[in-house]
Enzyme design. Structure first.
Site, mmCIF file in Angstrom:
data_model
loop_
_atom_site.group_PDB
_atom_site.id
_atom_site.type_symbol
_atom_site.label_atom_id
_atom_site.label_comp_id
_atom_site.label_asym_id
_atom_site.label_seq_id
_atom_site.Cartn_x
_atom_site.Cartn_y
_atom_site.Cartn_z
ATOM 1 N N SER A 94 0.831 -1.209 0.000
ATOM 2 C CA SER A 94 0.000 0.000 0.000
ATOM 3 C C SER A 94 0.862 1.254 0.000
ATOM 4 O O SER A 94 0.642 2.192 -0.785
ATOM 5 C CB SER A 94 -0.923 0.013 1.220
ATOM 6 O OG SER A 94 -1.843 -1.055 1.179
ATOM 7 N N HIS A 152 -3.390 6.680 2.945
ATOM 8 C CA HIS A 152 -3.688 5.268 3.222
ATOM 9 C C HIS A 152 -5.010 5.116 3.957
ATOM 10 O O HIS A 152 -5.757 4.155 3.738
ATOM 11 C CB HIS A 152 -2.545 4.663 4.041
ATOM 12 C CG HIS A 152 -2.718 3.221 4.354
ATOM 13 N ND1 HIS A 152 -3.085 2.765 5.601
ATOM 14 C CD2 HIS A 152 -2.576 2.111 3.580
ATOM 15 C CE1 HIS A 152 -3.156 1.450 5.586
ATOM 16 N NE2 HIS A 152 -2.854 1.025 4.387
ATOM 17 N N ARG A 182 0.318 8.293 5.297
ATOM 18 C CA ARG A 182 -0.618 7.597 6.189
ATOM 19 C C ARG A 182 -2.038 8.161 6.079
ATOM 20 O O ARG A 182 -3.022 7.427 6.231
ATOM 21 C CB ARG A 182 -0.108 7.632 7.625
ATOM 22 C CG ARG A 182 1.116 6.735 7.822
ATOM 23 C CD ARG A 182 1.731 6.886 9.203
ATOM 24 N NE ARG A 182 2.912 6.062 9.334
ATOM 25 C CZ ARG A 182 2.932 4.799 9.753
ATOM 26 N NH1 ARG A 182 1.795 4.203 10.086
ATOM 27 N NH2 ARG A 182 4.056 4.126 9.847
#
Length: 208
Positions: free
Chosen positions: A14, A40, A37
């Site tokens: 990812s 994500h 992040r």
């Protein structure tokens, strides 16, 4: 069916995809992990175009967490999304919605419960991390009260979501953060998952 099952492999792939596809060059090196992040957490590469990170915000947030600063959240969904085991200093994760005085504050201030919850936690505000992931009124209220001498947090994470006031509250933060470091996502997008992901990204690497 053939698909990745190992959590570590899923995370690694990812993050590799995000690094390939996202435009990270305009962010300082110390800010890029936070951006990755956040992407994500929502699956939208293009939020990188709308993220605003004030100079030194990530450093300030990590330092505050390391000192044990409380994390003040506008709603329970943000608080529940914070991964406690990553908080090496045992930081308190607080949401004022359940405070006994909130109903009276709602009436007194003629505002939402989320804004009243921010008011209720005023004694703990100085040096805290404030994570707003749902209510624009909570962010507006914090900014207004700082103009009146409200204790200043160490960092504001501005991710309120919605069609009424969300973009405007974040614009108000970006335009004048009252000297407080901040991270904000411009526009209508945001949400509790992003606010919690921002806290977790700051905590990453600090846990033992």
């Amino acid at each position: 069916m053939n698909y990745l099952r190992a959590p570590e492999a899923i995370y690694a792939e990812s993050f590799a995809i995000i690094r390939r596809e996202a435009s990270l060059g305009r962010f300082a090196p110390e800010d890029q992990d936070l951006v990755i992040r956040l992407i994500h957490a929502c699956g939208m590469i293009d939020i990188a175009d709308d993220l605003v990170i004030s100079p030194g915000a990530v450093v300030a947030g990590k330092a505050a967490l390391a000192k044990g600063a409380p994390i003040i959240c506008d709603v329970r969904m943000v608080a529940e999304g914070v991964i406690r085991r990553k908080l090496a200093a045992g930081n308190e994760v607080l949401c004022g919605l359940g405070d006994a005085g909130v109903p009276d504050l709602v009436e007194k201030l003629q505002t939402t419960r989320s804004a009243a919850g921010i008011e209720a936690l005023a004694p703990l505000m100085a040096g805290s991390i404030v994570a707003v992931g749902n209510a624009p009124t909570a962010l507006f209220h914090l900014l207004e009260r700082m103009d009146e001498g409200f204790p200043k947090p160490a960092l504001i994470l501005g991710f309120p979501v919605g069609f009424v006031g969300a973009a405007e509250s974040k614009d108000a933060l970006i335009t004048n953060a009252r000297g407080v470091p901040f991270v904000a996502l411009k526009g209508r997008r945001g949400g509790s998952a992003l606010a919690a992901a921002a806290v977790n990204a700051l905590a990453a690497g600090l846990s033992t």
